[in-house]
Design a protein around this motif. Structure first.
Motif, short mmCIF file in Angstrom:
data_model
loop_
_atom_site.label_atom_id
_atom_site.label_comp_id
_atom_site.label_asym_id
_atom_site.label_seq_id
_atom_site.Cartn_x
_atom_site.Cartn_y
_atom_site.Cartn_z
N PHE A 295 0.82 -1.20 0.00
CA PHE A 295 0.00 0.00 0.00
C PHE A 295 0.86 1.26 0.00
CE2 PHE A 295 -2.22 3.30 2.48
CZ PHE A 295 -3.25 3.56 1.60
N ALA A 296 1.89 1.26 0.84
CA ALA A 296 2.81 2.40 0.94
C ALA A 296 4.20 1.86 1.26
CB ALA A 296 2.35 3.36 2.03
N PRO A 297 5.23 2.49 0.75
CA PRO A 297 6.59 2.01 1.03
C PRO A 297 6.98 2.21 2.50
CG PRO A 297 6.68 4.08 -0.16
CD PRO A 297 5.23 3.66 -0.12
N VAL A 298 7.84 1.34 2.96
CA VAL A 298 8.40 1.41 4.30
C VAL A 298 9.80 2.00 4.20
CG1 VAL A 298 9.10 0.08 6.33
CG2 VAL A 298 7.09 -0.63 5.01
N THR A 299 10.08 3.02 5.00
CA THR A 299 11.42 3.61 5.04
C THR A 299 12.16 3.01 6.23
OG1 THR A 299 10.61 5.68 4.11
CG2 THR A 299 12.74 5.76 5.25
N THR A 300 13.39 2.54 5.98
CA THR A 300 14.22 1.97 7.05
C THR A 300 15.49 2.79 7.20
OG1 THR A 300 13.36 -0.25 6.59
CG2 THR A 300 15.41 -0.10 7.86
N VAL A 301 15.73 3.24 8.43
CA VAL A 301 16.92 4.00 8.78
C VAL A 301 17.79 3.12 9.67
CG1 VAL A 301 17.79 6.02 10.02
CG2 VAL A 301 15.69 6.20 8.68
N ALA A 302 19.08 3.03 9.32
CA ALA A 302 20.04 2.31 10.16
C ALA A 302 20.82 3.31 11.00
CB ALA A 302 21.00 1.50 9.29
#
Length: 151
Positions: free
Chosen positions: A138-145
């Motif tokens: 549905f919507a992209p997931v943003t991943t921050v390390a």
């Protein structure tokens, strides 16, 4: 060097609720998820913070986060709620003398990486491939390390 996250299944479910990934309207996300094992090399710790519809763009190298001004600059392109989660994770992260905190957007898509690899000179965080990637969401997931490395 490979860094594994504690509970991949829990992380995936928490960061991309079934409703959000399967076409629902929940734009929730997860809090920071720490790794489950200590590193024997120059990486002291790492943590992934993910959120559906978190905005941001994937970066090729990590950004040093020595102070709050740097954190504010780093999170400027993220959705407000993801920026707040990253800020909270940074505040919880302990950085001792001889160590440096870095942040990097490592993924924007339907999946949260199960682990990351941290390289040095310059510090760059690479997401590990997802075993069974979703074809659509549905919507992209943003991943921050967030990674703490020895100077």
């Amino acid at each position: 060097m490979r860094r594994l996250l504690g509970s991949t299944a829990a992380l995936l479910l928490a960061s991309c609720p079934l409703a959000a990934c399967a076409g629902g309207s929940d734009a929730g996300g997860s809090a920071a998820s720490p790794t489950s094992q200590p590193d024997s090399g120059y990486v002291v710790s790492d943590e992934l913070v993910s959120q559906t519809a978190g905005d941001g763009e994937i970066a090729q190298v990590a950004t040093p986060l020595p102070d709050q001004a740097a954190v504010d600059d780093f999170t400027r392109g993220l959705a407000d709620s993801l920026a707040a989660k990253v800020d909270e994770a940074v505040r919880r992260t302990q950085v001792a003398s001889g160590q440096q905190l870095y942040g990097q957007v490592v993924a924007v898509g339907c999946d949260v990486p199960p682990a990351v690899t941290v390289e040095r000179d310059p510090v760059a965080v690479q997401p590990e491939p997802v075993t069974s990637p979703k074809q659509e969401c549905f919507a992209p997931v943003t991943t921050v390390a967030l990674v703490v490395v020895l100077d």
